[in-house]
Design an enzyme around this catalytic site. Sequence first.
Site, mmCIF file in Angstrom:
data_model
loop_
_atom_site.group_PDB
_atom_site.id
_atom_site.type_symbol
_atom_site.label_atom_id
_atom_site.label_comp_id
_atom_site.label_asym_id
_atom_site.label_seq_id
_atom_site.Cartn_x
_atom_site.Cartn_y
_atom_site.Cartn_z
ATOM 1 N N HIS A 139 -117.027 -4.442 -25.339
ATOM 2 C CA HIS A 139 -118.252 -4.616 -24.567
ATOM 3 C C HIS A 139 -119.147 -3.410 -24.817
ATOM 4 O O HIS A 139 -118.700 -2.264 -24.803
ATOM 5 C CB HIS A 139 -117.917 -4.740 -23.083
ATOM 6 C CG HIS A 139 -119.092 -4.567 -22.183
ATOM 7 N ND1 HIS A 139 -120.272 -5.261 -22.368
ATOM 8 C CD2 HIS A 139 -119.285 -3.770 -21.094
ATOM 9 C CE1 HIS A 139 -121.135 -4.901 -21.435
ATOM 10 N NE2 HIS A 139 -120.570 -3.996 -20.651
ATOM 11 N N CYS A 141 -119.656 -8.311 -16.981
ATOM 12 C CA CYS A 141 -119.614 -7.904 -18.387
ATOM 13 C C CYS A 141 -118.370 -8.409 -19.121
ATOM 14 O O CYS A 141 -118.330 -8.407 -20.354
ATOM 15 C CB CYS A 141 -119.722 -6.389 -18.507
ATOM 16 S SG CYS A 141 -121.244 -5.706 -17.820
ATOM 17 N N ASN A 194 -126.963 -2.584 -23.047
ATOM 18 C CA ASN A 194 -125.877 -3.317 -22.410
ATOM 19 C C ASN A 194 -126.405 -4.683 -21.991
ATOM 20 O O ASN A 194 -127.198 -4.787 -21.055
ATOM 21 C CB ASN A 194 -125.369 -2.531 -21.199
ATOM 22 C CG ASN A 194 -124.214 -3.227 -20.485
ATOM 23 O OD1 ASN A 194 -123.906 -4.379 -20.742
ATOM 24 N ND2 ASN A 194 -123.584 -2.512 -19.566
#
Length: 319
Positions: free
Chosen positions: A246, A113, A276
């Site tokens: 993020h 990520c 996500n």
Amino acid sequence: MMYSRVIGTGSYLPEKILTNLDLEQMVDTSDEWIRSRTGIAQRHIATDSQMASDLALNASREAMKAAKIDAGEIDLIIVATTTPDVIFPSTACILQDKLGVKDCAAFDVQAVCSGFIYALATADMFIRAGKYRTALVVGAEVYSRILDWSDRSTCVLFGDGAGAVVLTRSDRPGIISSHLHADGSYKGILTAPGSFSHGKIQGNPFVMMEGNTVFKFAIKVLEDVVREALAENNLEVSDIDWLIPHQANIRIIISTAKKLGIPMEKVVATLDKHGNTSAASIPLALDVAVRDGRIQSGQHVLLEGVGGGFTWGAVLISW
């Protein structure tokens, strides 16, 4: 002094939308449970025929269009992905071919990520060193391929998508500084531990996560890396015009902003519609904020991310 500047952003989301109500029919969960714990309402899912490079291609074309450049001007391509098309060649090389870019450097970055932060920092350093002039940096993921759709602790979190930026050489500050970190002792906390050997998958190939540990770690390091970036550049929290984190969990985003003293009005959050998307989440959110006019010339934009590894980092930009 030589700098790199973002001159174009782009994004792409697959057409298929999977809502929380859809997930209620697939796994033991509910819209209320997902929203209250994550802030996610829906996510986009790639078709069986769409690969990471296909999503990256669409996002790249949008970024190149915004930057007003053609394929011949790109001399560096970096793709951040955890879900590459194949083991090799790199997704960046596949993207290079699809774009029709000839004779440029192309490679992938794998920092989960945090991947886009790592890729952007790498491209910036190459440009600052005078090695390349124009870089295409992409985050692209098809996480739907590595999810156990019977595991509600993970399958409700992730989605597919791609975001891209074009960086070019400049004599005025764009990317001001980057800050990268990793701690491999946490490697088992967020992982897809399966491996490929002798033509067979060995172990569990799906995403596994210790949610509470990830939550606590993320809040700590995201605050720390923001303060590191500000201290290095003699800036105050009030100097940040936009924080683009993020997009993992709204509670992480809110908690980090609160600890830093940044009002949510200055935070770009898109996970309610995107979920996500791992390495794609930051460039997707960046593109949204650029295109809707929130990000303006002269503002300070701070990107930050944390991912499996653990890896984490931040990039401070003067827009």
